[in-house]
Scaffold this motif. Structure first.
Motif, mmCIF file in Angstrom:
data_model
loop_
_atom_site.group_PDB
_atom_site.id
_atom_site.type_symbol
_atom_site.label_atom_id
_atom_site.label_comp_id
_atom_site.label_asym_id
_atom_site.label_seq_id
_atom_site.Cartn_x
_atom_site.Cartn_y
_atom_site.Cartn_z
ATOM 1 N N SER A 70 0.823 -1.199 0.000
ATOM 2 C CA SER A 70 0.000 0.000 0.000
ATOM 3 C C SER A 70 0.859 1.252 0.000
ATOM 4 C CB SER A 70 -0.909 0.024 1.221
ATOM 5 O OG SER A 70 -1.809 -1.052 1.190
ATOM 6 N N VAL A 71 0.293 2.291 -0.564
ATOM 7 C CA VAL A 71 0.936 3.602 -0.554
ATOM 8 C C VAL A 71 0.084 4.490 0.344
ATOM 9 C CG1 VAL A 71 1.563 5.594 -1.960
ATOM 10 C CG2 VAL A 71 1.862 3.292 -2.867
ATOM 11 N N TYR A 72 0.712 5.138 1.308
ATOM 12 C CA TYR A 72 0.007 5.978 2.260
ATOM 13 C C TYR A 72 0.432 7.427 2.115
ATOM 14 C CZ TYR A 72 -1.029 1.607 4.704
ATOM 15 O OH TYR A 72 -1.459 0.352 5.026
ATOM 16 N N THR A 73 -0.532 8.326 2.156
ATOM 17 C CA THR A 73 -0.216 9.740 2.277
ATOM 18 C C THR A 73 0.053 10.018 3.749
ATOM 19 O OG1 THR A 73 -2.494 10.427 2.680
ATOM 20 C CG2 THR A 73 -1.784 10.288 0.358
ATOM 21 N N THR A 74 0.596 11.184 4.048
ATOM 22 C CA THR A 74 0.787 11.520 5.457
ATOM 23 C C THR A 74 -0.564 11.596 6.164
ATOM 24 O OG1 THR A 74 0.926 13.862 4.874
ATOM 25 C CG2 THR A 74 3.001 12.705 5.227
ATOM 26 N N LYS A 75 -1.589 12.050 5.460
ATOM 27 C CA LYS A 75 -2.935 12.090 6.048
ATOM 28 C C LYS A 75 -3.401 10.680 6.394
ATOM 29 C CE LYS A 75 -7.649 13.619 5.366
ATOM 30 N NZ LYS A 75 -8.646 14.193 4.529
#
Length: 110
Positions: free
Chosen positions: A4-9
């Motif tokens: 998975s790729v996560y944003t800081t949010k």
């Protein structure tokens, strides 16, 4: 392994959901600073084992720098969340400062 790729949010929300299930909630800023320092020390130990002059003992558990960086991100996120700090905004301000201050500091690639 999760790809998975996560944003800081996303990261901040996931940590908040996790911490939110416990009555104790976030630790105090002082306790989080101590935990962050501890995690940075563990990362430093791994860097020293793999890139320094201090090899691991045969009896030491196998850890990775990726694991330790993940621990640093978790605690740093707890710190930010506990103080209602948006990591994206903090990062943007830091990069703007660095891009301005250090724009002529290093030799540019052609």
């Amino acid at each position: 392994m999760n790809n998975s790729v996560y944003t800081t949010k996303d990261i901040q929300e996931r940590v908040d959901r996790y911490i939110g299930q416990f009555k104790e909630g976030y630790f105090s800023p002082l306790a989080l600073m101590a935990r962050l320092t501890e995690e940075i020390g563990e990362l430093a130990r791994e860097v020293n084992h793999y890139h320094g002059e201090k090899p691991k003992k045969l009896t030491e558990k196998e850890k990775t720098m990726e694991d330790e960086l993940g621990d640093v991100i978790f605690v740093l996120t707890c710190f930010a969340n506990s103080l209602n700090i948006d990591l994206s905004e903090s990062f943007d301000r830091a990069m703007t400062k660095i891009e301005t201050r250090d724009k002529d500091r290093w030799t540019r690639k052609d």
